[in-house]
Design a protein around this motif. Structure first.
Motif, PDB file in Angstrom:
ATOM      1  N   GLY A   8       0.826  -1.213   0.000  1.00  0.00           N
ATOM      2  CA  GLY A   8       0.000   0.000   0.000  1.00  0.00           C
ATOM      3  C   GLY A   8       0.854   1.254   0.000  1.00  0.00           C
ATOM      4  N   SER A   9       1.924   1.262   0.780  1.00  0.00           N
ATOM      5  CA  SER A   9       2.835   2.412   0.827  1.00  0.00           C
ATOM      6  C   SER A   9       3.527   2.624  -0.513  1.00  0.00           C
ATOM      7  CB  SER A   9       3.891   2.211   1.919  1.00  0.00           C
ATOM      8  OG  SER A   9       3.281   2.153   3.183  1.00  0.00           O
ATOM      9  N   ALA A  10       3.950   1.531  -1.135  1.00  0.00           N
ATOM     10  CA  ALA A  10       4.615   1.637  -2.440  1.00  0.00           C
ATOM     11  C   ALA A  10       3.645   2.170  -3.496  1.00  0.00           C
ATOM     12  CB  ALA A  10       5.166   0.275  -2.860  1.00  0.00           C
ATOM     13  N   ALA A  11       2.399   1.708  -3.461  1.00  0.00           N
ATOM     14  CA  ALA A  11       1.400   2.184  -4.424  1.00  0.00           C
ATOM     15  C   ALA A  11       1.115   3.672  -4.208  1.00  0.00           C
ATOM     16  CB  ALA A  11       0.117   1.369  -4.308  1.00  0.00           C
ATOM     17  N   ALA A  12       0.999   4.101  -2.974  1.00  0.00           N
ATOM     18  CA  ALA A  12       0.756   5.514  -2.672  1.00  0.00           C
ATOM     19  C   ALA A  12       1.939   6.370  -3.106  1.00  0.00           C
ATOM     20  CB  ALA A  12       0.487   5.703  -1.185  1.00  0.00           C
ATOM     21  N   VAL A  16       1.916   9.412  -5.947  1.00  0.00           N
ATOM     22  CA  VAL A  16       2.387  10.775  -5.671  1.00  0.00           C
ATOM     23  C   VAL A  16       3.462  11.177  -6.673  1.00  0.00           C
ATOM     24  CG1 VAL A  16       3.663  12.188  -4.005  1.00  0.00           C
ATOM     25  CG2 VAL A  16       1.757  10.772  -3.243  1.00  0.00           C
ATOM     26  N   ILE A  17       4.385  10.284  -6.963  1.00  0.00           N
ATOM     27  CA  ILE A  17       5.454  10.573  -7.919  1.00  0.00           C
ATOM     28  C   ILE A  17       4.876  10.809  -9.313  1.00  0.00           C
ATOM     29  CG2 ILE A  17       7.444   9.561  -9.115  1.00  0.00           C
ATOM     30  CD1 ILE A  17       8.181   8.273  -6.389  1.00  0.00           C
ATOM     31  N   ALA A  18       3.902   9.991  -9.709  1.00  0.00           N
ATOM     32  CA  ALA A  18       3.267  10.164 -11.024  1.00  0.00           C
ATOM     33  C   ALA A  18       2.550  11.511 -11.109  1.00  0.00           C
ATOM     34  CB  ALA A  18       2.296   9.021 -11.296  1.00  0.00           C
ATOM     35  N   LEU A  19       1.833  11.909 -10.056  1.00  0.00           N
ATOM     36  CA  LEU A  19       1.151  13.200 -10.045  1.00  0.00           C
ATOM     37  C   LEU A  19       2.135  14.361 -10.121  1.00  0.00           C
ATOM     38  CD1 LEU A  19      -1.717  12.592  -7.465  1.00  0.00           C
ATOM     39  CD2 LEU A  19      -1.936  12.958  -9.929  1.00  0.00           C
ATOM     40  N   LEU A  20       3.230  14.269  -9.393  1.00  0.00           N
ATOM     41  CA  LEU A  20       4.250  15.322  -9.445  1.00  0.00           C
ATOM     42  C   LEU A  20       4.850  15.438 -10.842  1.00  0.00           C
ATOM     43  CD1 LEU A  20       6.109  14.867  -6.042  1.00  0.00           C
ATOM     44  CD2 LEU A  20       4.787  16.833  -6.782  1.00  0.00           C
ATOM     45  N   ALA A  21       5.194  14.315 -11.438  1.00  0.00           N
ATOM     46  CA  ALA A  21       5.788  14.326 -12.772  1.00  0.00           C
ATOM     47  C   ALA A  21       4.818  14.911 -13.796  1.00  0.00           C
ATOM     48  CB  ALA A  21       6.209  12.918 -13.181  1.00  0.00           C
TER      49      ALA A  21
END
Length: 146
Positions: A8-12, A16-21
């Protein structure tokens, strides 16, 4: 239980990284001058965000809509001209007027040879010129202290 938490932490974190990019990619703009924009007009796509600088508003070309909110106007670099349509939602600055120096952010529409500006930053050249101290000799005298 630990595996579920780690997964779950890895998916979150990936989300977040995808949204930032994606956000950085969408807000990034290429800075151009009018001559460079027109020279590369045939290679630009309409979805490319551009920051256009080094231009002034051509006198007499500002045409306001009925609510005086979204004008159409032309800009020039002294040699070339380009039509601009403001598509943003902000109130334009008071310094937006004929002969104002402008920096625009938005997209170029090659089919219409027009720039769709989402952001307009303007300054009046006479308002920001340096002050002349020629008529004030006392301002030019050394004060004797640092």
């Amino acid at each position: 239980m630990r595996w579920a938490f780690a997964l779950g932490s890895a998916a979150a974190a990936a989300g977040v990284i995808a949204l930032l990019a994606l956000g950085i990619r969408q807000s990034a703009s290429r800075h151009m001058t009018l001559d460079l924009l027109l020279a590369e007009a045939h290679t630009l796509t309409q979805d490319r965000r551009i920051q256009l600088g080094g231009c002034t508003v051509v006198p007499g070309t500002i045409e306001w809509d009925e609510y005086r909110h979204r004008p159409r106007f032309q800009i020039t670099d002294g040699e070339r001209r380009l039509a601009v349509r403001y598509t943003g939602n902000s109130v334009l600055p008071d310094t937006f007027q004929d002969r104002a120096q402008v920096v625009l952010e938005g997209r170029f529409v090659p089919a219409q040879q027009r720039f769709e500006a989402e952001v307009v930053q303007a300054k009046c050249p006479s308002k920001y010129e340096g002050q002349s101290y020629g008529d004030h000799p006392e301002a030019l005298k050394p004060t004797g202290s640092i």
